[in-house]
Design a protein around this motif. Structure first.
Motif, short mmCIF file in Angstrom:
data_model
loop_
_atom_site.label_atom_id
_atom_site.label_comp_id
_atom_site.label_asym_id
_atom_site.label_seq_id
_atom_site.Cartn_x
_atom_site.Cartn_y
_atom_site.Cartn_z
N TYR A 133 0.84 -1.20 0.00
CA TYR A 133 0.00 0.00 0.00
C TYR A 133 0.87 1.25 0.00
CZ TYR A 133 -3.55 -3.36 1.46
OH TYR A 133 -4.38 -4.43 1.52
N ARG A 134 0.21 2.40 -0.07
CA ARG A 134 0.90 3.68 0.03
C ARG A 134 0.36 4.46 1.23
NH1 ARG A 134 3.17 0.98 -2.75
NH2 ARG A 134 3.97 1.28 -4.85
N LEU A 135 1.28 5.13 1.91
CA LEU A 135 0.98 6.04 3.01
C LEU A 135 1.16 7.44 2.46
CD1 LEU A 135 0.75 6.85 6.07
CD2 LEU A 135 3.21 6.46 6.20
N VAL A 136 0.21 8.32 2.74
CA VAL A 136 0.23 9.67 2.17
C VAL A 136 0.09 10.70 3.29
CG1 VAL A 136 -0.91 11.25 0.56
CG2 VAL A 136 -0.88 8.79 0.08
N VAL A 137 0.91 11.75 3.21
CA VAL A 137 0.80 12.89 4.13
C VAL A 137 0.68 14.14 3.27
CG1 VAL A 137 1.96 14.27 5.90
CG2 VAL A 137 2.13 11.76 5.95
N TRP A 138 -0.29 14.99 3.59
CA TRP A 138 -0.53 16.22 2.82
C TRP A 138 -0.30 17.45 3.69
CZ3 TRP A 138 -5.18 13.00 1.74
CH2 TRP A 138 -5.14 12.40 0.48
N GLY A 139 0.12 18.52 3.03
CA GLY A 139 0.27 19.80 3.70
C GLY A 139 -0.04 20.94 2.75
N LYS A 140 -0.12 22.13 3.32
CA LYS A 140 -0.40 23.34 2.54
C LYS A 140 0.74 24.34 2.73
CE LYS A 140 -5.44 23.23 2.75
NZ LYS A 140 -6.61 23.96 3.25
N LEU A 141 1.00 25.10 1.68
CA LEU A 141 2.04 26.13 1.75
C LEU A 141 1.63 27.22 2.73
CD1 LEU A 141 4.76 27.11 0.51
CD2 LEU A 141 3.39 28.39 -1.13
N LYS A 142 2.51 27.51 3.68
CA LYS A 142 2.24 28.55 4.66
C LYS A 142 2.98 29.84 4.29
CE LYS A 142 2.69 29.64 9.54
NZ LYS A 142 3.12 29.14 10.85
N SER A 143 4.24 29.68 3.86
CA SER A 143 5.02 30.87 3.55
C SER A 143 6.15 30.56 2.57
CB SER A 143 5.61 31.50 4.81
OG SER A 143 6.57 30.63 5.39
N MET A 144 6.68 31.62 1.98
CA MET A 144 7.81 31.51 1.06
C MET A 144 8.74 32.66 1.37
SD MET A 144 9.30 32.86 -1.92
CE MET A 144 8.06 33.84 -2.68
N ARG A 145 10.02 32.35 1.55
CA ARG A 145 11.02 33.36 1.84
C ARG A 145 12.12 33.28 0.80
NH1 ARG A 145 15.54 32.39 4.81
NH2 ARG A 145 14.55 30.58 5.74
N PRO A 146 12.28 34.35 -0.01
CA PRO A 146 13.36 34.35 -1.01
C PRO A 146 14.72 34.24 -0.32
CG PRO A 146 11.84 36.16 -1.38
CD PRO A 146 11.50 35.58 -0.06
N ARG A 147 15.68 33.67 -1.04
CA ARG A 147 17.05 33.57 -0.51
C ARG A 147 17.83 34.80 -0.84
NH1 ARG A 147 19.56 28.78 1.40
NH2 ARG A 147 17.99 27.21 1.63
#
Length: 147
Positions: A133-147
């Protein structure tokens, strides 16, 4: 590798490479980016796979991730912070809906999302030492910080 994926709660720090082939990517200890999915920080679903056992086993303990846990993806351009909010403990390997642009299980339609967004999907085999089987974890983008 074109990115580094960090999961502070689990102590994971692993390189991300394009593709999910065993021989060229996963068996070399990389986390593999599903080619048809979004890049980090882009609208859609940045979906990746990693071994749960052997070959560095970067996703060995992703079953321990909980809502609110952070996953960072670092590229040359930016650092993207995703926050875990959902999971699917077990689905069929053929359940391609979990890595779709709007990730939603086609095996268990109640699992996943229903609206476009900025998603992260982590996939691995389950149970341990098996690829049944496959185990799946999902998330959402919270922030982005340029380098």
């Amino acid at each position: 590798a074109y990115a580094i994926l960090r999961i502070p709660r689990l102590g994971v720090v692993a390189p991300v490479a394009q593709g999910v082939g065993k021989r060229g990517v996963l068996d070399k200890g990389y986390i593999g980016h599903y080619p048809q999915t979004a890049q980090p920080g882009q609208a859609g679903n940045f979906a990746v796979a990693g071994h749960r056992n052997t070959h560095g086993e970067p996703f060995r303990y992703i079953n321990r991730l909980r809502s609110g846990d952070e996953v960072r993806v670092e590229t040359r351009e930016a650092v993207y912070l995703y926050v875990v909010d959902k999971g699917l403990a077990r689905t069929a390997p053929r359940d391609t809906g979990v890595i779709a642009n709007v990730p939603r299980s086609i095996v268990r339609p109640s699992a996943g999302y229903s609206e476009p967004g900025y998603y992260l999907t982590l996939t691995t085999c389950t149970p341990e030492y098996s690829s049944t089987y496959r185990l799946v974890v999902w998330g959402k983008l919270k922030s982005m910080r340029p380098r």
